[in-house]
Every structure is written in structure tokens, then in C-alpha cells.
Design an enzyme around this catalytic site. Sequence first.
Site, PDB file in Angstrom:
ATOM      1  N   LYS A  51       7.648   2.026   4.364  1.00 28.06           N
ATOM      2  CA  LYS A  51       6.805   1.650   2.867  1.00 28.06           C
ATOM      3  C   LYS A  51       6.560   2.819   2.204  1.00 28.06           C
ATOM      4  O   LYS A  51       6.003   3.019   1.099  1.00 28.06           O
ATOM      5  CB  LYS A  51       5.599   1.003   3.436  1.00 28.06           C
ATOM      6  CG  LYS A  51       5.338  -0.212   3.877  1.00 28.06           C
ATOM      7  CD  LYS A  51       4.158  -0.582   4.683  1.00 28.06           C
ATOM      8  CE  LYS A  51       2.992  -0.511   4.221  1.00 28.06           C
ATOM      9  NZ  LYS A  51       1.794  -0.979   4.964  1.00 28.06           N
ATOM     10  N   LYS A  53       4.922   5.355   3.146  1.00 28.52           N
ATOM     11  CA  LYS A  53       3.119   5.651   3.253  1.00 28.52           C
ATOM     12  C   LYS A  53       3.145   6.933   4.341  1.00 28.52           C
ATOM     13  O   LYS A  53       3.523   6.612   5.551  1.00 28.52           O
ATOM     14  CB  LYS A  53       2.647   4.505   3.718  1.00 28.52           C
ATOM     15  CG  LYS A  53       2.152   3.667   2.598  1.00 28.52           C
ATOM     16  CD  LYS A  53       0.869   2.639   3.082  1.00 28.52           C
ATOM     17  CE  LYS A  53      -0.476   3.078   2.229  1.00 28.52           C
ATOM     18  NZ  LYS A  53      -1.219   1.983   2.059  1.00 28.52           N
TER      19      LYS A  53
HETATM   20  N1  C2G Z   1      -8.026  -2.192   0.749  1.00 30.76           N
HETATM   21  C1  C2G Z   1      -9.176  -2.705   0.058  1.00 30.76           C
HETATM   22  N2  C2G Z   1      -9.818  -1.664  -0.512  1.00 30.76           N
HETATM   23  C2  C2G Z   1      -9.469  -0.339  -0.433  1.00 30.76           C
HETATM   24  C3  C2G Z   1      -8.375  -0.157   0.273  1.00 30.76           C
HETATM   25  C4  C2G Z   1      -7.640  -1.063   0.503  1.00 30.76           C
HETATM   26  O1  C2G Z   1      -9.432  -3.873   0.004  1.00 30.76           O
HETATM   27  N3  C2G Z   1     -10.384   0.569  -1.195  1.00 30.76           N
HETATM   28  C5  C2G Z   1      -7.239  -3.573   1.243  1.00 30.76           C
HETATM   29  C6  C2G Z   1      -5.995  -3.318   0.928  1.00 30.76           C
HETATM   30  O2  C2G Z   1      -5.877  -4.370  -0.640  1.00 30.76           O
HETATM   31  C7  C2G Z   1      -5.051  -4.282   1.816  1.00 30.76           C
HETATM   32  C8  C2G Z   1      -5.900  -3.961   3.225  1.00 30.76           C
HETATM   33  O3  C2G Z   1      -6.900  -3.072   2.598  1.00 30.76           O
HETATM   34  O4  C2G Z   1      -5.357  -5.635   1.843  1.00 30.76           O
HETATM   35  C9  C2G Z   1      -4.934  -2.672   3.646  1.00 30.76           C
HETATM   36  O5  C2G Z   1      -4.562  -1.507   3.009  1.00 30.76           O
HETATM   37  P1  C2G Z   1      -3.538  -0.437   3.233  1.00 30.76           P
HETATM   38  O6  C2G Z   1      -3.839  -0.009   4.559  1.00 30.76           O
HETATM   39  O7  C2G Z   1      -3.618   0.658   2.146  1.00 30.76           O
HETATM   40  O8  C2G Z   1      -2.357  -1.722   3.549  1.00 30.76           O
HETATM   41  P2  C2G Z   1      -1.250  -1.551   2.438  1.00 30.76           P
HETATM   42  O9  C2G Z   1      -0.341  -0.605   2.344  1.00 30.76           O
HETATM   43  O10 C2G Z   1      -1.534  -2.516   1.289  1.00 30.76           O
HETATM   44  O11 C2G Z   1      -0.090  -2.715   3.257  1.00 30.76           O
HETATM   45  O12 C2G Z   1       2.731  -6.432   4.286  1.00 30.76           O
HETATM   46  C10 C2G Z   1       1.546  -5.884   3.614  1.00 30.76           C
HETATM   47  C11 C2G Z   1       1.316  -4.308   3.819  1.00 30.76           C
HETATM   48  O13 C2G Z   1       1.451  -3.839   5.302  1.00 30.76           O
HETATM   49  C12 C2G Z   1       0.061  -4.081   3.187  1.00 30.76           C
END
Ligand code: C2G
Length: 135
Positions: A51, A53
Site C-alpha cells: 500500500k 504505507k
Molecule cells: N479514518 C477515519 N478518520 C481518520 C483517519 C482514518 O475515519 N481521521 C478511517 C479511514 O477512513 C479508514 C479507517 O479509519 O476507514 C482506517 O484508516 P487507515 O488505517 O488509514 O486505513 P487505510 O489506509 O484507509 O486502509 O483495503 C482497505 C485499506 O486497508 C484501508
Amino acid sequence: MNIIDGKFKTVLTYGTFDLLHYGHLEILKRASLLGNKLIVGLSTDKFNDIKGKTCVLPYQKRKELLESLDYVGKVIPENNWDQKVTDIQGNNIDIFVMGDDWEGIFDELKVFCEVIYLPRTKGISSSKLRSILDD
Ligand code: C2G
């Protein structure tokens, strides 16, 4: 049982959940309230590389933190982009939830279950926290 229609509803969401913060808690809590059990697909360290990340906490630590939350019923590994349909069918998922930064991206899953995008919590992100840690 779900008080609306008496059916036990299982909810599924995915993420990296690095440096667990209140934005993560918000979406996990709201997702859990949509059903009776919340399953979280947690991105593995290897999948985070795919990803693109960077993560401060390794998978095991991130998993432990999620499992400490009452409203998280089960954590499963997310190894790739393509496992969602298998996970939905394998866990009898009724509702798939993601933050609205993913709005529309997973609409093809509507064939298998309800797809709901919840508003992302403003002002907090793992990358913001990482930059503070790096100072
Ligand atoms: N999120 C949120 N508010 C934030 C940060 C994150 O609502 N301030 C939500 C994101 O929208 C997501 C979840 O928390 O639904 C997890 O976010 P991340 O850990 O950044 O995951 P992401 O990189 O979006 O991975 O297959 C899908 C991916 O694995 C999603």
C-alpha cells in the site's frame, strides 16, 4: 440480535490502524453500532509495503490494540486488495464499512452486502502523529 429486524448482523471494515487514534475509534465505534459484531481486516506489515504505507507499530501490536476494544469482535489479517469478497462470504458479512475517503471505491461489493461510507474524522491521522513523533 439486531433490534431492527431481529437478524444478527456482522460488520466488516479494513485498515492499517497505525498509532490508534480517536479518528480510528470513531469509525470503529460507529461501524460496530451498525450491527452486532464488528470484524476488522487489519493490513499486515507486508501489505502496508504494497500500500506504500509506513507504519510505526508492527502488525501484532496494532492487532493487540484493536482487540483491546470492546466493540471489535475479531481481527483478521488483510494481506492483499483482493480478499474482500472471500472475507465477506467467509464471515457472512451483512455490512461493509469504510471511511468516506474511500467513497465509491468499494461499490462493487454492493452485490454481496450493504456498503456504507462513514464521514472521516477531521484533524487527526496516523501520518500527522508520525510527523510529531519524528520531531
Ligand atoms: N479514518 C477515519 N478518520 C481518520 C483517519 C482514518 O475515519 N481521521 C478511517 C479511514 O477512513 C479508514 C479507517 O479509519 O476507514 C482506517 O484508516 P487507515 O488505517 O488509514 O486505513 P487505510 O489506509 O484507509 O486502509 O483495503 C482497505 C485499506 O486497508 C484501508
